[in-house]
Scaffold this active site. Structure first.
Site, PDB file in Angstrom:
ATOM      1  N   GLU A   1     -32.806   5.177   6.100  1.00  0.00           N
ATOM      2  CA  GLU A   1     -32.255   5.689   4.851  1.00  0.00           C
ATOM      3  C   GLU A   1     -33.377   5.994   3.857  1.00  0.00           C
ATOM      4  O   GLU A   1     -34.495   5.487   3.989  1.00  0.00           O
ATOM      5  CB  GLU A   1     -31.295   4.655   4.262  1.00  0.00           C
ATOM      6  CG  GLU A   1     -30.165   4.254   5.206  1.00  0.00           C
ATOM      7  CD  GLU A   1     -29.075   5.323   5.363  1.00  0.00           C
ATOM      8  OE1 GLU A   1     -29.264   6.460   4.875  1.00  0.00           O
ATOM      9  OE2 GLU A   1     -28.039   5.031   5.967  1.00  0.00           O
TER      10      GLU A   1
ATOM     11  N   ASN B   1     -28.148  12.729   3.199  1.00  0.00           N
ATOM     12  CA  ASN B   1     -29.180  12.175   2.317  1.00  0.00           C
ATOM     13  C   ASN B   1     -30.573  12.274   2.938  1.00  0.00           C
ATOM     14  O   ASN B   1     -31.520  11.672   2.436  1.00  0.00           O
ATOM     15  CB  ASN B   1     -28.852  10.725   1.959  1.00  0.00           C
ATOM     16  CG  ASN B   1     -28.819   9.806   3.192  1.00  0.00           C
ATOM     17  OD1 ASN B   1     -29.079  10.255   4.312  1.00  0.00           O
ATOM     18  ND2 ASN B   1     -28.501   8.547   2.980  1.00  0.00           N
TER      19      ASN B   1
ATOM     20  N   HIS C   1     -31.452  11.194   5.953  1.00  0.00           N
ATOM     21  CA  HIS C   1     -31.833  10.140   6.905  1.00  0.00           C
ATOM     22  C   HIS C   1     -31.965  10.702   8.325  1.00  0.00           C
ATOM     23  O   HIS C   1     -31.365  11.719   8.668  1.00  0.00           O
ATOM     24  CB  HIS C   1     -30.873   8.947   6.845  1.00  0.00           C
ATOM     25  CG  HIS C   1     -29.521   9.150   7.451  1.00  0.00           C
ATOM     26  ND1 HIS C   1     -28.454   8.326   7.154  1.00  0.00           N
ATOM     27  CD2 HIS C   1     -29.042  10.056   8.343  1.00  0.00           C
ATOM     28  CE1 HIS C   1     -27.399   8.722   7.845  1.00  0.00           C
ATOM     29  NE2 HIS C   1     -27.723   9.772   8.565  1.00  0.00           N
TER      30      HIS C   1
ATOM     31  N   ASP D   1     -29.667   4.559  17.673  1.00  0.00           N
ATOM     32  CA  ASP D   1     -29.151   3.502  16.802  1.00  0.00           C
ATOM     33  C   ASP D   1     -27.786   3.016  17.265  1.00  0.00           C
ATOM     34  O   ASP D   1     -27.176   3.598  18.169  1.00  0.00           O
ATOM     35  CB  ASP D   1     -29.090   3.985  15.344  1.00  0.00           C
ATOM     36  CG  ASP D   1     -28.443   5.372  15.194  1.00  0.00           C
ATOM     37  OD1 ASP D   1     -27.798   5.839  16.138  1.00  0.00           O
ATOM     38  OD2 ASP D   1     -28.591   5.972  14.115  1.00  0.00           O
TER      39      ASP D   1
END
Ligand code: PGA
Length: 240
Positions: A143, A136, A138, A67
């Site tokens: 996400e 979280n 991800h 990314d």
């Protein structure tokens, strides 16, 4: 999933680096998938050390990164392109044209996303991919809430902006958008090493390994992959 727990982050990272080293030795023209973040740094240092010792040759390796932020350019100190050169690519003999990180300066980000997946396929697919996990759950910038298939443009969640603000002057300086390989792009890798270190990652590690496969924890999809090795330090493994 194969799960190995190590005494500390340094040791778990070294183990990840050694799995990549073995891949490079077995297949000198491997296609490797790399990740940014603080977690993989000991793995990259292990690869640099083995290169300097004459054990590894990167001249035929090709790489794809997971990314990149949109809205900052590649010279920015926090760009993932710069991170990879600072921590790995500039320290080994990989030709700069063999590395690819999503390009946030592309005229069309949509075209860049489609081209990125096509380039991975054209390279023969990723042999070995390293992943980290977000607090979280991800993976890359995928996400919670969905399992997007291909490389795509994402809006960062408040939790990811909060987690990444430590690298910027303030939360306001964290880019709001990124380009990220999708869950499908990641799952196509032939082998995956997931590295998880630190007590703050313990709930996400437990959800990924023991929870249901659910987009509430995007990393849980890795339960469906045939060849995943999870390397944790004891702090991250505390809730398993
Ligand atoms: P970290 O990031 O290695 O800096 O904790 C991991 C991630 O958010 O994927």
């Amino acid at each position: 999933m194969k799960v190995h727990v190590y005494k500390d982050a340094e040791t778990a990272g070294k183990a990840a680096g050694l799995l990549f080293a073995a891949q490079i030795i077995r297949k000198p023209a491997s296609v490797l998938g790399f990740a940014t973040g603080s977690t993989p740094l000991p793995a990259y240092q292990t690869l640099v050390n083995l290169y300097e010792a004459g054990v590894l040759d990167f001249s035929n390796i090709r790489t794809f990164n997971l990314d990149e932020y949109a809205g900052i350019d590649r010279s920015h100190s926090q760009s993932y392109y710069r991170f990879m050169f600072d921590n790995l690519f500039s320290k080994v003999n990989i030709p700069p044209e063999s590395v690819r990180v999503p390009n946030p300066a592309a005229t069309s980000l949509e075209a860049e996303c489609a081209e990125y997946d096509a380039a991975i396929d054209a390279a023969g697919g990723i042999d070995l991919q390293i992943l980290g996990i977000g607090n979280n759950g991800h993976i890359a910038f995928n996400e919670p809430g969905s399992f997007p298939f291909g490389t795509h443009i994402v809006e960062l969640t408040p939790s990811t902006i909060e987690a990444n603000k430590r690298f910027f002057d303030s939360a306001d300086d964290v880019p709001r958008k990124a380009i990220s390989m999708g869950i499908g792009s990641i799952m196509k890798a032939r082998e995956i090493v997931m590295l998880i270190t630190g007590a703050n990652k313990a709930p996400a590690a437990a959800a990924m390994i023991n929870g249901p496969v659910d987009s509430a924890c995007p990393a849980s999809i890795l339960q469906m992959h045939p060849n995943v090795t999870v390397l944790l330090d004891s702090a991250a493994a505390a809730m398993l």
